[in-house]
Design a protein around this motif. Structure first.
Motif, PDB file in Angstrom:
ATOM      1  N   GLY A 217      10.134  18.274 -22.301  1.00 40.62           N
ATOM      2  CA  GLY A 217       9.066  17.319 -22.127  1.00 40.62           C
ATOM      3  C   GLY A 217       9.221  16.016 -21.491  1.00 40.62           C
ATOM      4  O   GLY A 217       8.392  15.537 -21.438  1.00 40.62           O
ATOM      5  N   ILE A 218      10.436  15.708 -20.975  1.00 38.28           N
ATOM      6  CA  ILE A 218      10.583  14.328 -20.466  1.00 38.28           C
ATOM      7  C   ILE A 218      11.315  14.242 -19.178  1.00 38.28           C
ATOM      8  O   ILE A 218      11.113  13.427 -18.629  1.00 38.28           O
ATOM      9  CB  ILE A 218      11.292  13.463 -21.435  1.00 38.28           C
ATOM     10  N   CYS A 219      12.218  15.447 -18.780  1.00 38.65           N
ATOM     11  CA  CYS A 219      12.937  15.419 -17.713  1.00 38.65           C
ATOM     12  C   CYS A 219      12.348  16.000 -16.271  1.00 38.65           C
ATOM     13  O   CYS A 219      11.626  16.921 -16.768  1.00 38.65           O
ATOM     14  CB  CYS A 219      14.259  16.000 -17.865  1.00 38.65           C
ATOM     15  N   GLU A 220      12.126  15.160 -15.381  1.00 42.34           N
ATOM     16  CA  GLU A 220      11.689  15.681 -14.244  1.00 42.34           C
ATOM     17  C   GLU A 220      12.542  16.457 -13.205  1.00 42.34           C
ATOM     18  O   GLU A 220      12.119  17.577 -12.560  1.00 42.34           O
ATOM     19  CB  GLU A 220      11.340  14.270 -13.296  1.00 42.34           C
ATOM     20  N   ALA A 221      13.604  16.293 -13.394  1.00 40.85           N
ATOM     21  CA  ALA A 221      14.731  17.140 -12.705  1.00 40.85           C
ATOM     22  C   ALA A 221      15.908  17.503 -13.537  1.00 40.85           C
ATOM     23  O   ALA A 221      16.271  16.883 -14.478  1.00 40.85           O
ATOM     24  CB  ALA A 221      15.116  16.445 -11.486  1.00 40.85           C
ATOM     25  N   LEU A 222      16.609  18.644 -13.092  1.00 43.49           N
ATOM     26  CA  LEU A 222      17.755  18.831 -13.975  1.00 43.49           C
ATOM     27  C   LEU A 222      18.818  19.455 -13.244  1.00 43.49           C
ATOM     28  O   LEU A 222      18.733  20.091 -11.871  1.00 43.49           O
ATOM     29  CB  LEU A 222      17.400  20.047 -14.946  1.00 43.49           C
TER      30      LEU A 222
END
Length: 252
Positions: A217-222
């Motif tokens: 829901g909130i992270c753009e990249a992992l």
């Protein structure tokens, strides 16, 4: 130039390879996630970034400066602040004084001034009180300022720990499992808090988290770690759809 650049980072404990050849790059203003199963090495990475551990090899650059070998307090002054999976507040201090503890990097007076409570001391303390109250207000905690930190409900303790970290005026905020122990409603509120912090303070955030709803829901990249090595890395939707990640992390 990336705000945080990690290259070939590794550490071993008694022959056990806890983190191996980690490369990671986080841009200014990015909300980045570090995920993986228990024991994958996520918190070890945080401890390497904050100087708790010294890497066996590799480079960590913050805003272009290599911070490997610096003490924890030096890394904090350079611009990295963190919270912990198990909340670490000064529970026998007030909510206000917890935040003021994070301000001491930026407000100073000499020992004699403090002992004698000279006008300079009172000016600094007044400025710190005002600054701390502003931060507490951001999190809706200004009404709790005189209460003991230990008496806050769990969700508010989490917010206080983030407020104290922000008091150090970091360039990069590290959040270690901030949703641990929270119910779904508290988790949803936390997600809004993290989004708000990112926008209001133009903050770069690196998040360790098990809650997949929060991450997606909130992270753009992992970056996904498994047994200390990178399993997958990149755009959040692509990484979470990777069959290797589904198998290793979700157990499917």
């Amino acid at each position: 130039m990336a705000l945080l650049e990690v290259r070939n980072l590794g550490i071993s404990f008694g022959g056990l390879r806890a983190v191996d050849s980690l490369d990671m790059s986080i841009e200014k203003g990015q909300l980045y996630g570090l995920i993986g199963p228990n024991g994958a090495g996520k918190t070890t990475v945080f401890n390497l970034l904050t100087g708790v551990y010294r890497p066996t090899e590799g480079i960590i650059r913050l805003d272009g400066e290599n911070i490997v070998g610096k003490k924890t307090v030096e890394i904090n002054k350079a611009g990295i602040a963190r919270t912990f999976q198990n909340i670490r507040l000064f529970k026998n201090m007030t909510v206000l004084d917890n935040v003021k503890a994070g301000l001491h990097n930026h407000y100073k007076y000499n020992l004699l001034t403090g002992i004698l409570r000279l006008p300079a001391y009172r000016r600094v303390e007044k400025a710190m009180d005002e600054h701390a109250m502003e931060l507490l207000g951001v999190f809706g905690l200004d009404g709790e300022a005189k209460n003991m930190a230990a008496n806050l409900p769990y969700g508010k303790q989490r917010k206080l720990e983030i407020a104290r970290a922000l008091a150090t005026d970091p360039k990069l905020l590290l959040l270690d499992e901030p949703a641990a122990g929270m119910n779904p409603n508290e988790t949803e509120e936390l997600m809004e808090t993290i989004r708000f912090v990112r926008e209001k303070f133009e903050m770069t955030i690196l998040l360790i988290e098990h809650d997949m709803k929060l991450v997606s829901g909130i992270c753009e990249a992992l970056t996904v770690l498994n047994f200390g090595t990178v399993l997958a890395q990149g755009n959040t939707s692509e990484v979470l759809g990777d069959p290797k990640v589904v198998k290793a992390y979700l157990g499917e």
